[in-house]
Design an enzyme around this catalytic site. Structure first.
Site, mmCIF file in Angstrom:
data_model
loop_
_atom_site.group_PDB
_atom_site.id
_atom_site.type_symbol
_atom_site.label_atom_id
_atom_site.label_comp_id
_atom_site.label_asym_id
_atom_site.label_seq_id
_atom_site.Cartn_x
_atom_site.Cartn_y
_atom_site.Cartn_z
ATOM 1 N N ASP A 1 -3.812 2.978 7.656
ATOM 2 C CA ASP A 1 -3.498 4.226 6.979
ATOM 3 C C ASP A 1 -4.789 4.967 6.683
ATOM 4 O O ASP A 1 -5.858 4.551 7.124
ATOM 5 C CB ASP A 1 -2.649 3.991 5.725
ATOM 6 C CG ASP A 1 -3.338 3.069 4.726
ATOM 7 O OD1 ASP A 1 -4.570 2.927 4.813
ATOM 8 O OD2 ASP A 1 -2.646 2.517 3.871
ATOM 9 N N LYS B 1 2.357 3.096 -11.090
ATOM 10 C CA LYS B 1 2.941 3.064 -9.741
ATOM 11 C C LYS B 1 2.765 1.690 -9.112
ATOM 12 O O LYS B 1 3.709 1.111 -8.582
ATOM 13 C CB LYS B 1 2.234 4.114 -8.859
ATOM 14 C CG LYS B 1 2.494 3.938 -7.369
ATOM 15 C CD LYS B 1 1.738 4.944 -6.523
ATOM 16 C CE LYS B 1 0.369 4.505 -6.083
ATOM 17 N NZ LYS B 1 0.342 3.562 -4.944
ATOM 18 N N ASN B 2 1.541 1.170 -9.175
ATOM 19 C CA ASN B 2 1.262 -0.070 -8.446
ATOM 20 C C ASN B 2 1.841 -1.305 -9.124
ATOM 21 O O ASN B 2 1.745 -2.395 -8.588
ATOM 22 C CB ASN B 2 -0.245 -0.224 -8.204
ATOM 23 C CG ASN B 2 -0.706 0.778 -7.159
ATOM 24 O OD1 ASN B 2 0.125 1.394 -6.481
ATOM 25 N ND2 ASN B 2 -2.005 0.968 -7.038
ATOM 26 N N ARG C 1 3.313 1.669 2.428
ATOM 27 C CA ARG C 1 2.837 0.344 2.777
ATOM 28 C C ARG C 1 3.269 -0.732 1.780
ATOM 29 O O ARG C 1 3.463 -1.900 2.136
ATOM 30 C CB ARG C 1 1.314 0.424 2.829
ATOM 31 C CG ARG C 1 0.707 -0.588 3.687
ATOM 32 C CD ARG C 1 -0.766 -0.378 3.800
ATOM 33 N NE ARG C 1 -1.283 -1.392 4.680
ATOM 34 C CZ ARG C 1 -1.514 -2.620 4.300
ATOM 35 N NH1 ARG C 1 -1.291 -2.990 3.059
ATOM 36 N NH2 ARG C 1 -1.966 -3.502 5.170
ATOM 37 N N ASP D 1 -9.556 2.843 -6.469
ATOM 38 C CA ASP D 1 -8.682 4.008 -6.593
ATOM 39 C C ASP D 1 -9.338 5.143 -7.377
ATOM 40 O O ASP D 1 -8.883 6.292 -7.297
ATOM 41 C CB ASP D 1 -7.360 3.625 -7.276
ATOM 42 C CG ASP D 1 -6.488 2.770 -6.369
ATOM 43 O OD1 ASP D 1 -6.683 2.820 -5.144
ATOM 44 O OD2 ASP D 1 -5.623 2.050 -6.888
HETATM 45 N N1 EPU Z 1 -6.935 -7.495 2.867
HETATM 46 C C1 EPU Z 1 -7.026 -8.256 3.998
HETATM 47 N N2 EPU Z 1 -6.016 -9.128 4.283
HETATM 48 C C2 EPU Z 1 -4.920 -9.260 3.489
HETATM 49 C C3 EPU Z 1 -4.818 -8.459 2.327
HETATM 50 C C4 EPU Z 1 -5.848 -7.577 2.044
HETATM 51 O O1 EPU Z 1 -7.991 -8.164 4.733
HETATM 52 O O2 EPU Z 1 -4.045 -10.085 3.806
HETATM 53 C C5 EPU Z 1 -8.033 -6.566 2.541
HETATM 54 C C6 EPU Z 1 -7.632 -5.096 2.641
HETATM 55 O O3 EPU Z 1 -7.736 -4.621 3.968
HETATM 56 C C7 EPU Z 1 -8.613 -4.441 1.695
HETATM 57 C C8 EPU Z 1 -8.804 -5.493 0.603
HETATM 58 O O4 EPU Z 1 -8.380 -6.730 1.173
HETATM 59 O O5 EPU Z 1 -9.828 -4.224 2.335
HETATM 60 C C9 EPU Z 1 -8.059 -5.214 -0.684
HETATM 61 O O6 EPU Z 1 -6.685 -5.103 -0.441
HETATM 62 P P1 EPU Z 1 -5.557 -5.493 -1.507
HETATM 63 O O7 EPU Z 1 -4.602 -6.415 -0.842
HETATM 64 O O8 EPU Z 1 -6.196 -5.963 -2.774
HETATM 65 O O9 EPU Z 1 -4.892 -4.098 -1.773
HETATM 66 P P2 EPU Z 1 -3.371 -3.676 -1.608
HETATM 67 O O10 EPU Z 1 -2.499 -4.675 -2.281
HETATM 68 O O11 EPU Z 1 -3.089 -3.330 -0.201
HETATM 69 C C10 EPU Z 1 -3.326 -2.363 -3.876
HETATM 70 C C11 EPU Z 1 -2.956 -0.979 -4.323
HETATM 71 C C12 EPU Z 1 -4.006 0.021 -3.859
HETATM 72 C C13 EPU Z 1 -5.345 -0.394 -4.442
HETATM 73 C C14 EPU Z 1 -5.668 -1.843 -4.026
HETATM 74 C C15 EPU Z 1 -6.944 -2.381 -4.620
HETATM 75 C C16 EPU Z 1 -0.559 -1.028 -4.325
HETATM 76 C C17 EPU Z 1 0.711 -0.499 -3.771
HETATM 77 N N3 EPU Z 1 -1.670 -0.590 -3.768
HETATM 78 O O12 EPU Z 1 -3.343 -2.328 -2.449
HETATM 79 O O13 EPU Z 1 -3.638 1.285 -4.415
HETATM 80 O O14 EPU Z 1 -6.338 0.465 -3.971
HETATM 81 O O15 EPU Z 1 -4.591 -2.711 -4.427
HETATM 82 O O16 EPU Z 1 -6.887 -2.357 -5.995
HETATM 83 O O17 EPU Z 1 -0.551 -1.781 -5.292
HETATM 84 C C18 EPU Z 1 -3.199 3.615 -4.414
HETATM 85 O O18 EPU Z 1 -2.549 3.449 -5.443
HETATM 86 O O19 EPU Z 1 -3.489 4.755 -3.998
HETATM 87 C C19 EPU Z 1 -3.666 2.441 -3.661
HETATM 88 C C20 EPU Z 1 -4.092 2.519 -2.423
#
Ligand code: EPU
Length: 426
Positions: free
Chosen positions: A118, A22-23, A94, A307
């Site tokens: 969220d 998915k991701n 998101r 996750d």
């Molecule tokens: N963060 C910031 N600022 C930013 C970006 C991120 O503070 O500009 C913080 C976030 O708040 C969080 C941390 O950095 O505390 C990690 O966030 P990251 O950007 O790595 O995660 P994401 O891209 O929002 C993806 C996956 C998540 C998974 C995370 C970590 C997708 C669609 N989502 O989220 O997957 O948990 O990486 O591996 O790729 C899920 O599949 O259920 C899911 C939530």
């Protein structure tokens, strides 16, 4: 409204197949925007989030065709796609923000609704915005939308991320591939899904060096061309099945699962008493009679994935002994502890630590899924609980799992999808 009704007590046994991640697929769909023509993705799971991304691309003027049975999805991008991602879609998913980088690169403009918080936390976007600004974009918040513009195109720059954010890395890579000159992205995320995106972009003609490392060097090119690409296997779905086997004392072969993407997870399961071995086209997990307690802390890849943290809490809830689970990425991910407590789990949360005292058994009860992973973890807990468990709000689970209950039934579980009438107040 739908729910899963689970009768606990079955030891899972058999084979299960893992689809594309998915991701990864959501970002690969966004990456298709970078080239005019038709990109085809193979091994695409039939999940709600893919449909939301398809709708988003439709509204940008793309044509999306999905052959469910074959798991093939094609995105046909016009010469001038739109540049706005509406609030209703970003709110529903998101990951919609991953169109920001490609739209800015290709159209030199993007308007993407700002996602709110969220169920797993506040989730900032500062690194996405600062990185795009470093590449020459002007970004401001207008009426709830991030409005980004680079009228003369993006320009390569050096960007060091404060934290290896998956989403920020992906947005910046997709922006930099069409920027003028050289971009160096430092302290980037190294998740297999990020690597998959870079591989697809390279096949589209992008010049990216350092893939799978912490520093990416990108030489911007004039244009990209569409490709066909097989999506990397879903390591979180594969991990879910590994936990399902471990929790139920089962014996499950996870076909298509890439054990190399789950090294630490499988090591922890081994420490907890499971037996993990290679199998043809995947790996096999045989669960212990009762798991032993182990401590875990979530970290960016190759650390233990956030996750899979709810599954570890669920496993430790029935372990022999006490364990400490530390969540370092999403502050609100322990919210589901209140639900698993309804099944009799003994968990005390203190900030980003959860102290889990294993109990010999859980007892079935109605619970509610708050996000994809929490929901699936509650389903696994229901499999080992005594009697009947009903997991409500399965729409969350459907966002990320392709027919979870069907696959569970294939392994012998007693799980049914049922309709639940909404309560109408008098
Ligand atoms: N963060 C910031 N600022 C930013 C970006 C991120 O503070 O500009 C913080 C976030 O708040 C969080 C941390 O950095 O505390 C990690 O966030 P990251 O950007 O790595 O995660 P994401 O891209 O929002 C993806 C996956 C998540 C998974 C995370 C970590 C997708 C669609 N989502 O989220 O997957 O948990 O990486 O591996 O790729 C899920 O599949 O259920 C899911 C939530």
């Amino acid at each position: 409204m739908e729910a899963f009704r689970i009768v606990g007590g079955t030891r899972l046994q058999g084979d299960v197949r893992v689809p594309g991640a998915k991701n990864s697929v959501l970002k690969l769909m966004a990456a298709a925007l970078l080239a005019e023509g038709t990109c085809t993705l193979v091994d695409v799971p039939d999940i709600l989030d893919v449909r939301i991304m398809a709708e988003l691309l439709n509204r940008l003027g793309c044509e999306v065709a999905y052959e469910i049975g074959r798991g093939t999805l094609s995105v046909t991008v016009p010469s001038g796609p739109g540049h706005r991602a509406d609030y209703d879609l970003v709110r529903a998913m998101r990951a919609s923000i991953s169109v920001l980088g490609p739209l800015l690169a290709r159209q030199h403009a993007a308007e993407v609704a700002l996602p709110g918080g969220d169920a797993i936390g506040s989730r900032g976007l500062d690194m996405h915005v600062q990185g795009l600004q470093a590449l020459g974009a002007e970004v401001e918040l207008r009426h709830g939308y991030l409005v980004a513009e680079a009228p003369r195109g993006l320009i390569g720059a050096e960007v060091r991320l404060e934290f290896p954010s998956v989403g920020a890395t992906e947005n910046l890579v997709m922006a930099a591939v069409l920027a003028k000159g050289r971009t160096v992205l430092d302290n980037v995320a190294r998740e297999p899904e990020v690597v998959d995106l870079c591989r697809m972009l390279r096949r589209m003609g992008a010049r990216i060096e350092g893939v799978a490392g912490s520093t990416l060097e990108i030489e911007g090119v004039e244009g990209l061309h569409p490709v066909e690409h097989r999506v990397v296997p879903d390591r979180i779905a594969a991990g879910t099945w590994a936990f399902a086997a471990a929790m139920t004392g089962g014996d499950v072969v996870v076909r298509g699962g890439e054990s190399g993407h789950l090294e630490l997870v499988l090591d922890k399961l081994t420490d907890a008493g499971a037996q993990v071995s290679d199998a043809m086209d995947g790996f096999r997990v045989v669960g212990p009679q009762r798991p032993r307690s182990v401590d875990v802390a979530t970290l960016p890849y190759p650390g233990f994935p956030t996750d899979l943290q709810p599954f570890m809490v669920a496993l430790m809830a029935v372990a022999d002994g006490a364990s400490m689970i530390t969540e370092n990425l999403f502050e609100a991910r322990f919210r589901f502890v209140q639900e698993i407590a309804r099944l009799g789990a003994q968990v005390r949360v203190d900030g980003h630590h959860a102290y889990v005292r294993g109990v010999p058994g859980l007892s079935g009860a109605p619970v509610e899924a708050s996000d994809i992973r929490a929901g699936a973890a509650l389903v696994l807990a229901g499999l080992v609980a005594d009697g009947e468990t009903t997991v409500h709000e399965v729409a969350h689970i459907d966002r990320g799992y392709d027919g979870l209950e069907v696959a569970l039934r294939g392994l012998g579980a007693d799980v049914q999808r049922i309709g639940v009438p909404a309560v109408e107040p008098i």
